[in-house]
Design a protein around this motif. Sequence first.
Motif, short mmCIF file in Angstrom:
data_model
loop_
_atom_site.label_atom_id
_atom_site.label_comp_id
_atom_site.label_asym_id
_atom_site.label_seq_id
_atom_site.Cartn_x
_atom_site.Cartn_y
_atom_site.Cartn_z
N ILE A 77 1.14 -1.14 0.05
CA ILE A 77 0.02 -0.14 0.12
C ILE A 77 0.47 0.86 -0.21
CG2 ILE A 77 -1.88 -1.09 1.19
CD1 ILE A 77 -1.02 0.76 3.78
N THR A 78 0.16 2.62 -0.20
CA THR A 78 1.13 3.70 0.37
C THR A 78 0.39 4.50 1.19
OG1 THR A 78 -0.75 5.47 -0.69
CG2 THR A 78 0.49 4.02 -2.19
N LYS A 79 1.38 5.60 2.11
CA LYS A 79 0.60 6.19 2.99
C LYS A 79 -0.32 7.14 2.87
CE LYS A 79 4.73 4.75 5.51
NZ LYS A 79 5.28 4.38 4.36
N LYS A 80 -1.09 6.83 1.37
CA LYS A 80 -2.40 7.47 1.70
C LYS A 80 -3.54 6.55 1.60
CE LYS A 80 -0.59 11.76 -0.60
NZ LYS A 80 -0.86 13.01 -0.11
N ASP A 81 -3.10 5.51 1.83
CA ASP A 81 -4.04 4.43 2.61
C ASP A 81 -4.02 4.84 4.15
OD1 ASP A 81 -5.01 3.38 0.06
OD2 ASP A 81 -2.24 2.44 -0.56
N CYS A 82 -4.68 4.50 5.02
CA CYS A 82 -5.40 4.39 6.08
C CYS A 82 -4.93 3.43 6.73
CB CYS A 82 -6.32 5.43 6.20
SG CYS A 82 -6.60 6.94 5.48
N ILE A 83 -4.52 3.13 8.19
CA ILE A 83 -4.16 1.88 8.94
C ILE A 83 -4.89 2.67 10.54
CG2 ILE A 83 -2.61 1.02 10.09
CD1 ILE A 83 -0.98 0.29 8.21
N ILE A 84 -5.63 1.92 11.02
CA ILE A 84 -5.88 2.50 12.30
C ILE A 84 -6.40 0.48 13.00
CG2 ILE A 84 -8.37 2.69 11.59
CD1 ILE A 84 -8.64 4.40 14.03
N THR A 85 -5.79 1.12 14.24
CA THR A 85 -5.26 -0.68 14.89
C THR A 85 -5.57 -0.12 16.13
OG1 THR A 85 -4.41 -2.30 15.13
CG2 THR A 85 -2.75 0.08 15.83
N ALA A 86 -5.78 -1.20 17.48
CA ALA A 86 -5.58 -1.24 18.29
C ALA A 86 -4.48 -1.38 19.58
CB ALA A 86 -6.62 -2.76 19.40
N TYR A 87 -4.34 -1.50 20.87
CA TYR A 87 -3.36 -0.99 21.63
C TYR A 87 -1.79 -1.68 21.15
CZ TYR A 87 -6.03 -4.50 23.92
OH TYR A 87 -6.91 -5.85 23.66
N ARG A 88 -1.63 -2.48 20.05
CA ARG A 88 -0.36 -3.34 20.31
C ARG A 88 0.11 -2.80 18.45
NH1 ARG A 88 0.39 -8.19 22.25
NH2 ARG A 88 -2.07 -8.59 22.64
N ASP A 89 0.57 -1.36 18.67
CA ASP A 89 0.38 -0.84 18.01
C ASP A 89 2.12 -0.18 17.48
OD1 ASP A 89 0.87 0.94 20.29
OD2 ASP A 89 -0.57 2.49 19.56
N HIS A 90 2.91 -1.05 18.63
CA HIS A 90 4.21 0.22 18.41
C HIS A 90 4.92 -0.21 16.52
CE1 HIS A 90 4.75 -1.06 22.98
NE2 HIS A 90 4.19 0.10 22.70
N CYS A 91 4.93 -1.17 16.64
CA CYS A 91 5.75 -1.41 15.03
C CYS A 91 4.68 -1.10 13.37
CB CYS A 91 5.54 -3.58 14.51
SG CYS A 91 6.46 -4.14 15.87
N LEU A 92 3.58 -1.22 13.97
CA LEU A 92 2.93 -0.54 12.83
C LEU A 92 3.34 0.92 13.09
CD1 LEU A 92 -0.31 -1.80 13.65
CD2 LEU A 92 0.05 -2.45 11.82
N PHE A 93 3.38 1.99 14.02
CA PHE A 93 3.65 3.23 14.16
C PHE A 93 5.30 2.89 12.55
CE2 PHE A 93 6.78 6.78 15.36
CZ PHE A 93 5.73 7.85 15.15
N LEU A 94 6.44 2.39 13.64
CA LEU A 94 7.25 1.65 12.13
C LEU A 94 6.96 1.76 11.17
CD1 LEU A 94 10.02 0.14 14.74
CD2 LEU A 94 9.31 2.41 14.55
N GLY A 95 5.87 0.99 10.94
CA GLY A 95 6.26 0.33 9.47
C GLY A 95 5.52 2.29 8.93
N ARG A 96 5.12 2.54 9.75
CA ARG A 96 4.30 3.68 8.62
C ARG A 96 5.21 5.13 8.56
NH1 ARG A 96 -0.68 4.49 5.62
NH2 ARG A 96 0.47 2.74 4.97
N GLY A 97 6.45 5.05 8.47
CA GLY A 97 7.14 5.75 8.99
C GLY A 97 7.33 6.34 10.06
N GLY A 98 7.33 6.21 10.87
CA GLY A 98 6.93 6.67 12.41
C GLY A 98 8.81 6.07 13.50
#
Length: 388
Positions: free
Chosen positions: A105-126
């Motif tokens: 996907i691209t960063k124009k696509d959205c992701i929303i998740t529960a509380y196990r979120d650290h790695c998803l944040f890194l994946g989004r460029g955090g």
Amino acid sequence: MALSTNRTVNHLLKPLSAAICATRRLSSDTITVETSLPFTGHNIDPPSRAVETSANELMTFFKDMAEMRRMEIAADSLYKAKLIRGFCHLYDGQEAVAIGMEAAITKKDCIITAYRDHCLFLGRGGGLYESFTELMGRKDGCSKGKGGSMHFYKKESGFYGGHGIVGAQVPLGIGLAFAQKYSKEEHVTFAMYGDGAANQGQLFEALNMAALWDLPAILVCENNHYGMGTAEWRAAKSPAYYKRGDYVPGLKVDGMDALAVKQACKFAKEHALKNGPIILEMDTYRYHGHSMSDPGSTYRTRDEISGVRQERDPIERIRKLILAHDIATEKELKDIEKEKRKVVDEAIAKAKESPMPDPSELFTNVYVKGFGVEAFGADRKEVRTTLP
């Protein structure tokens, strides 16, 4: 993952010269790999098991997952040292879901998740620094130190956060998908939840709306097989979560296989843009307990955990592919892991120097500005501050 080659493993693992490795490591030539398990579809024909990748992508997968794994291990230590307080839910074991999804996907696509979120944040460029400062409640954190482990955000990259209420992020994700369709965007929203949240009524209400309006929503059930300390078979009459949509198609995916996740997410995005919502069940596993207050070994055996580590670990699968295709040597991969350990340690050291938020920050992002709201002390007599 099965390799698309007929050479023997012993031959494949023979070390090459550094010059050859350096040349092949940067290659963008297509490598075709077959997923370790077939996809299983519900009311839909599943995608092909043949996934196209490259040396660059495999090396990126390895580096990113190694960083995620090291970050979560470090977070465990920081929590035990009481530098991280409150709730803390770790993602180690599930990295292939975050990595494979981002690859499709691209960063124009959205992701929303529960509380196990650290790695998803890194994946989004955090960044690691933003992560550790947030975990430790410092003002330089991605949520200014006020969100902690469960509430990472990066709106500019389409990451709408971790959410603490079980299943509550799914209706919000459907709202994001509604906005995308209303704005005539060619983007999708991934609304992620665990098997423990899969029985929530709000999930089915939101899914019904998404199906009625053909919204570009992809519901992703990260099935790590335990909702807190309860095994899925004890909590769900039907643990086939990809079928739960009934009138909405679904796909079961090996969530420990980054390339299978990539293939499934690419397939799901194309489907959602044309036909509306789809459910992806990611068959994955968490190595830590549900949260840091859960040892994770009272309701499952240590043999079970070590068995998954040995047979299905997402990082080891990518490592084997890299070695088998002569992309890098074992030593080079170990050096990468050592470097990631160093990078994480440096981020932690820097994060410890970040100051705590000013006490006045307790009152920001709570009330609408311009209404002259007064904040009193506990005795209701002393006015502490008047908010602008």
